[in-house]
Write an enzyme that holds these catalytic residues in place. Structure first.
Site, mmCIF file in Angstrom:
data_model
loop_
_atom_site.group_PDB
_atom_site.id
_atom_site.type_symbol
_atom_site.label_atom_id
_atom_site.label_comp_id
_atom_site.label_asym_id
_atom_site.label_seq_id
_atom_site.Cartn_x
_atom_site.Cartn_y
_atom_site.Cartn_z
ATOM 1 N N GLY A 76 0.818 -1.202 0.000
ATOM 2 C CA GLY A 76 0.000 0.000 0.000
ATOM 3 C C GLY A 76 0.853 1.252 0.000
ATOM 4 N N ALA B 81 -2.551 -1.583 -4.119
ATOM 5 C CA ALA B 81 -3.618 -0.585 -4.125
ATOM 6 C C ALA B 81 -3.089 0.678 -3.465
ATOM 7 C CB ALA B 81 -4.852 -1.094 -3.378
ATOM 8 N N SER B 82 -3.493 1.818 -3.993
ATOM 9 C CA SER B 82 -3.116 3.075 -3.345
ATOM 10 C C SER B 82 -3.935 3.291 -2.082
ATOM 11 C CB SER B 82 -3.319 4.243 -4.312
ATOM 12 O OG SER B 82 -4.681 4.341 -4.706
ATOM 13 N N ASN B 83 -5.046 2.560 -1.977
ATOM 14 C CA ASN B 83 -5.899 2.666 -0.798
ATOM 15 C C ASN B 83 -6.688 1.366 -0.649
ATOM 16 O OD1 ASN B 83 -8.127 3.399 1.006
ATOM 17 N ND2 ASN B 83 -7.420 5.506 0.725
ATOM 18 N N HIS C 260 -4.676 15.297 4.041
ATOM 19 C CA HIS C 260 -4.097 14.241 4.863
ATOM 20 C C HIS C 260 -3.395 14.828 6.078
ATOM 21 C CE1 HIS C 260 -4.782 11.614 1.373
ATOM 22 N NE2 HIS C 260 -4.694 10.628 2.248
ATOM 23 N N HIS C 261 -2.926 13.947 6.940
ATOM 24 C CA HIS C 261 -2.205 14.339 8.152
ATOM 25 C C HIS C 261 -0.830 14.917 7.801
ATOM 26 C CE1 HIS C 261 0.150 10.626 7.656
ATOM 27 N NE2 HIS C 261 -1.009 10.061 7.358
ATOM 28 N N LYS D 157 2.129 12.811 6.206
ATOM 29 C CA LYS D 157 2.008 12.263 4.858
ATOM 30 C C LYS D 157 3.116 12.837 3.987
ATOM 31 C CE LYS D 157 -0.312 10.144 1.473
ATOM 32 N NZ LYS D 157 -0.360 8.681 1.375
ATOM 33 N N GLY E 254 -1.431 8.991 -3.187
ATOM 34 C CA GLY E 254 -1.674 7.940 -4.167
ATOM 35 C C GLY E 254 -3.150 7.805 -4.487
ATOM 36 N N THR E 255 -3.994 7.980 -3.471
ATOM 37 C CA THR E 255 -5.439 7.916 -3.683
ATOM 38 C C THR E 255 -5.904 9.060 -4.576
ATOM 39 O OG1 THR E 255 -5.730 6.863 -1.529
ATOM 40 C CG2 THR E 255 -7.680 7.877 -2.517
#
Length: 238
Positions: free
Chosen positions: A75, A100-102, A135-136, A139, A145-146
């Site tokens: 991931g 998967a990116s997510n 995002h946090h 990151k 990526g998502t």
């Protein structure tokens, strides 16, 4: 399953809790402090590796697993310039690779609906399209990526757009992905279609990492006994 955790940050620890609760065994934990210990693991003592690490180390970790017969679920994001190499390694060593990116089921439904809406909306040129991801602060990669996967789902229908661009809304020939970093945010992705008269939005807001961890453990179990390169569309039959 005997699961090797490659990457033992927030995500790795959440995956461990989820996996143990489901009765799986943790074969080992690899982090930047003991990265060299990855070399001691083989397919004899590991059923699958779940890899969530830094972009700089992801491809090396995935390569090791594929070359040593360890099915690997990854991931990690920010390393996809090497994705075709990973696919080639998987084929060469007849391995099993799931990327998967997510891993959130909800996010992958979001991807599915995003592609459907894009196919419809590209017929209505009055609407401009853009993406916003939040995002946090920890990151590393921007955009996420998502966010990139979301963009690719749109670009498949918007042939007049010349790819995506990060944080540059003035570039009208490309799909803009705006990235924001805030404290205490797990992950938010919003696709906006905007015209002079109205606005349409499709969004996904993650409340915890549990959904990502659950999907990764599901993917690891699903990958058992398979060969080839797979993603969440295969797992969820989308």
């Amino acid at each position: 399953m005997r699961i090797l955790l490659i990457g033992y940050g927030k995500m790795g620890k959440t995956i461990e809790q989820m996996a143990v609760a489901q009765g799986h065994e943790i074969a080992g934990r690899i982090d930047h402090e003991n990265a060299q210990e990855l070399q001691k693991y083989t397919s004899a003592d590991t059923d699958v590796a779940i890899e969530f690490t830094h972009p700089a180390s992801a491809f090396e970790n995935i390569s090791y697993c594929l070359k040593n017969g360890i099915p690997v679920v990854s991931g990690s994001t920010g390393w996809l310039s090497h994705f075709e190499e990973a696919k080639a390694l998987c084929q060469e060593y007849q391995g099993a690779f799931f990327y998967a990116s997510n891993y959130s089921v909800g996010v992958n439904l979001f991807f599915h609906f995003n592609e459907y809406i894009a196919r419809k909306m590209q017929e209505y040129q009055a609407y401009g399209v853009s993406i916003r991801e939040i995002h946090h602060l920890q990151k590393v990669d921007k955009p996420s990526g998502t966010g990139i996967t979301t963009a690719e789902g749109i670009l498949a229908s918007y042939k007049d757009l010349e790819g995506w661009v990060a944080d540059n809304p003035e570039e009208k020939t490309k799909l803009n992905i705006a990235s924001e970093r805030e404290p205490n945010v797990v992950g938010t992705h919003i696709v906006t279609y905007s015209s002079e008269v109205d606005q349409i939005e499709l969004g996904h807001v993650a409340h915890s990492r549990a959904g990502f961890a659950e999907g990764a453990v599901m993917a690891a179990a699903w990958l058992q006994g398979r060969q080839g390169v797979y993603g969440m569309k295969d797992l969820l039959n989308l």
